[in-house]
Motif scaffolding. Sequence first.
Motif, PDB file in Angstrom:
ATOM      1  N   GLN A 130      63.817  69.509 116.987  1.00  0.00           N
ATOM      2  CA  GLN A 130      64.678  68.863 117.969  1.00  0.00           C
ATOM      3  C   GLN A 130      66.134  69.194 117.664  1.00  0.00           C
ATOM      4  N   THR A 131      67.015  68.930 118.633  1.00  0.00           N
ATOM      5  CA  THR A 131      68.429  69.281 118.459  1.00  0.00           C
ATOM      6  C   THR A 131      69.337  68.120 118.834  1.00  0.00           C
ATOM      7  N   TYR A 132      70.434  68.038 118.093  1.00  0.00           N
ATOM      8  CA  TYR A 132      71.577  67.212 118.472  1.00  0.00           C
ATOM      9  C   TYR A 132      72.786  68.125 118.606  1.00  0.00           C
ATOM     10  N   GLU A 133      73.514  67.981 119.695  1.00  0.00           N
ATOM     11  CA  GLU A 133      74.829  68.593 119.858  1.00  0.00           C
ATOM     12  C   GLU A 133      75.825  67.448 119.924  1.00  0.00           C
ATOM     13  N   ILE A 134      76.683  67.365 118.934  1.00  0.00           N
ATOM     14  CA  ILE A 134      77.538  66.192 118.726  1.00  0.00           C
ATOM     15  C   ILE A 134      78.998  66.605 118.820  1.00  0.00           C
ATOM     16  N   THR A 135      79.794  65.821 119.549  1.00  0.00           N
ATOM     17  CA  THR A 135      81.249  66.007 119.582  1.00  0.00           C
ATOM     18  C   THR A 135      81.898  64.690 119.201  1.00  0.00           C
ATOM     19  N   THR A 157      80.259  62.077 121.886  1.00  0.00           N
ATOM     20  CA  THR A 157      79.316  62.591 122.878  1.00  0.00           C
ATOM     21  C   THR A 157      78.135  63.195 122.134  1.00  0.00           C
ATOM     22  N   VAL A 158      76.928  62.842 122.567  1.00  0.00           N
ATOM     23  CA  VAL A 158      75.712  63.354 121.940  1.00  0.00           C
ATOM     24  C   VAL A 158      74.790  63.910 123.019  1.00  0.00           C
ATOM     25  N   VAL A 159      74.379  65.162 122.838  1.00  0.00           N
ATOM     26  CA  VAL A 159      73.363  65.791 123.683  1.00  0.00           C
ATOM     27  C   VAL A 159      72.123  65.959 122.817  1.00  0.00           C
ATOM     28  N   ALA A 160      71.044  65.290 123.191  1.00  0.00           N
ATOM     29  CA  ALA A 160      69.803  65.336 122.422  1.00  0.00           C
ATOM     30  C   ALA A 160      68.753  66.107 123.205  1.00  0.00           C
ATOM     31  N   ASP A 219      87.997  65.779 113.343  1.00  0.00           N
ATOM     32  CA  ASP A 219      87.306  65.968 114.620  1.00  0.00           C
ATOM     33  C   ASP A 219      86.449  67.224 114.537  1.00  0.00           C
ATOM     34  N   PHE A 220      85.299  67.192 115.200  1.00  0.00           N
ATOM     35  CA  PHE A 220      84.407  68.351 115.104  1.00  0.00           C
ATOM     36  C   PHE A 220      83.360  68.348 116.212  1.00  0.00           C
ATOM     37  N   LYS A 221      82.755  69.520 116.366  1.00  0.00           N
ATOM     38  CA  LYS A 221      81.504  69.673 117.108  1.00  0.00           C
ATOM     39  C   LYS A 221      80.432  70.039 116.091  1.00  0.00           C
ATOM     40  N   LEU A 222      79.237  69.527 116.288  1.00  0.00           N
ATOM     41  CA  LEU A 222      78.172  69.735 115.316  1.00  0.00           C
ATOM     42  C   LEU A 222      76.867  70.023 116.040  1.00  0.00           C
ATOM     43  N   LEU A 223      76.173  71.063 115.579  1.00  0.00           N
ATOM     44  CA  LEU A 223      74.838  71.388 116.084  1.00  0.00           C
ATOM     45  C   LEU A 223      73.859  71.278 114.927  1.00  0.00           C
ATOM     46  N   VAL A 224      72.825  70.463 115.107  1.00  0.00           N
ATOM     47  CA  VAL A 224      71.796  70.335 114.072  1.00  0.00           C
ATOM     48  C   VAL A 224      70.417  70.483 114.701  1.00  0.00           C
ATOM     49  N   GLY A 243      68.925  68.710 124.871  1.00  0.00           N
ATOM     50  CA  GLY A 243      69.422  69.161 126.169  1.00  0.00           C
ATOM     51  C   GLY A 243      69.828  68.057 127.122  1.00  0.00           C
ATOM     52  N   LYS A 244      69.715  66.799 126.724  1.00  0.00           N
ATOM     53  CA  LYS A 244      70.064  65.669 127.585  1.00  0.00           C
ATOM     54  C   LYS A 244      71.265  64.923 126.997  1.00  0.00           C
ATOM     55  N   LYS A 245      72.275  64.693 127.841  1.00  0.00           N
ATOM     56  CA  LYS A 245      73.458  63.976 127.381  1.00  0.00           C
ATOM     57  C   LYS A 245      73.128  62.484 127.346  1.00  0.00           C
ATOM     58  N   ILE A 246      72.961  61.941 126.139  1.00  0.00           N
ATOM     59  CA  ILE A 246      72.514  60.558 125.994  1.00  0.00           C
ATOM     60  C   ILE A 246      73.646  59.596 125.634  1.00  0.00           C
ATOM     61  N   ILE A 247      74.741  60.110 125.089  1.00  0.00           N
ATOM     62  CA  ILE A 247      75.954  59.333 124.852  1.00  0.00           C
ATOM     63  C   ILE A 247      77.116  60.171 125.367  1.00  0.00           C
ATOM     64  N   ASN A 248      77.896  59.615 126.280  1.00  0.00           N
ATOM     65  CA  ASN A 248      78.916  60.398 126.966  1.00  0.00           C
ATOM     66  C   ASN A 248      80.301  59.825 126.700  1.00  0.00           C
ATOM     67  N   ASP A 249      81.014  60.393 125.725  1.00  0.00           N
ATOM     68  CA  ASP A 249      82.411  60.050 125.447  1.00  0.00           C
ATOM     69  C   ASP A 249      82.596  58.549 125.231  1.00  0.00           C
ATOM     70  N   GLN A 250      81.736  57.972 124.407  1.00  0.00           N
ATOM     71  CA  GLN A 250      81.794  56.538 124.118  1.00  0.00           C
ATOM     72  C   GLN A 250      82.586  56.271 122.837  1.00  0.00           C
ATOM     73  N   ILE A 251      83.161  55.063 122.762  1.00  0.00           N
ATOM     74  CA  ILE A 251      83.962  54.666 121.608  1.00  0.00           C
ATOM     75  C   ILE A 251      83.061  54.048 120.536  1.00  0.00           C
TER      76      ILE A 251
END
Length: 369
Positions: A305-310, A317-320, A244-249, A322-330
């Motif tokens: 551009q940025t992705y913040e991934i959990t 969860t993906v924030v692209a 499990d991780f958080k990732l900023l790219v 600054g916008k949350k585009i995928i929210n805690d999806q399986i």
Amino acid sequence: MNNMVSHFGSFLSKIALVLILSTGTLIAQVESETVTGPKVNLENQESRTMEHNGKTVIIPSSIKDQTVTGYTSYRMGYNMLSDPKEFMGRWNLTLDMDGKETASWLEVKQSGLSTLVGYFVGDHGSARPISNINFENGKITFSIPPQWESSDKDLKFDGVLSGDNLTGTIQYPNGDKFTYIGEKAPSLVRDKNPTWGKPINLFNGKNLDGWHADKPENQWSVKDGILSSPKSGANLITNEQFDDFKLLVEFRYPKGSNSGIYLRGRYELQIQDDIGQEPSNLLFGGIYGFLTPNEMAAKPAGEWQTYEITLIGRRLTVVANGKKIINDQIIPGITGGALDSKEGLPGPLVLQGDHGPVDFRKIVITPGR
């Protein structure tokens, strides 16, 4: 002994057991000079069962006992073939492609009263719908049209259960046929959210330390703090693996380009020039073939551009930008091009370099524990 059959008990002399698989029914013939043991009343539906290899099987009403001169012979027919429900669920497949292990994936589910349908992921391409999965004589089969293959023939799949595994063959549209073995995919449900550790800079801004390419010729290079893949070539893989991780790219690409990040080496998050298009699981911000972002958050080509991934288990969860585009999806399963199908294990990050040009200038991961 009318309508009576002996349950397998103590055998005091020579026993011959013959199993014959015929038209969906397994026939068991037992011959013995002396047979003792509890009796099963074939007229009593509640007692028309027996144990075989740890499973309870039902003796069909058409089966009767027989007496042969000098011996007592019991011929029992009972359905030992797999129930279609045993095939249902998600399967992580490993193909043997001429000695090379390659990842694949299958989901089988029921539609309506009796139809089996599903999704399939090959060693490349996106998840593909299966409109009908045939079940007959303990075997599943299906065919689906070609996707990226240069052929007009269907892909053909067959599978049987071997213990807890699914085994069989996949014949590709070009005629190549490979065997596989499949295991039920793990749920990856976590009892609690992880405790986050310290952030780790996976890219040091100077060189490729901590990374390796998947091909002998590596087109990736570092200049002025930027990690670049200027042309199609090798993918770049972290030496370290993560659960499990958080990732900023931070990344950028030229007009019309196509790249991605494989999370744990198995789930591709799309990076490509799709500004102005409707969101899709095949486009920017999508998990390839599976998860669709709730909006198209791509910036114009050439901009950073940025992705913040959990990623926690299968929950993404993906924030692209600054916008949350995928929210805690399986995430249902692996995507085409995955390094392996061993979802229960940690895996590396993979930067896709076998498509279009792409640059990265920040890759920071925060592992969970």
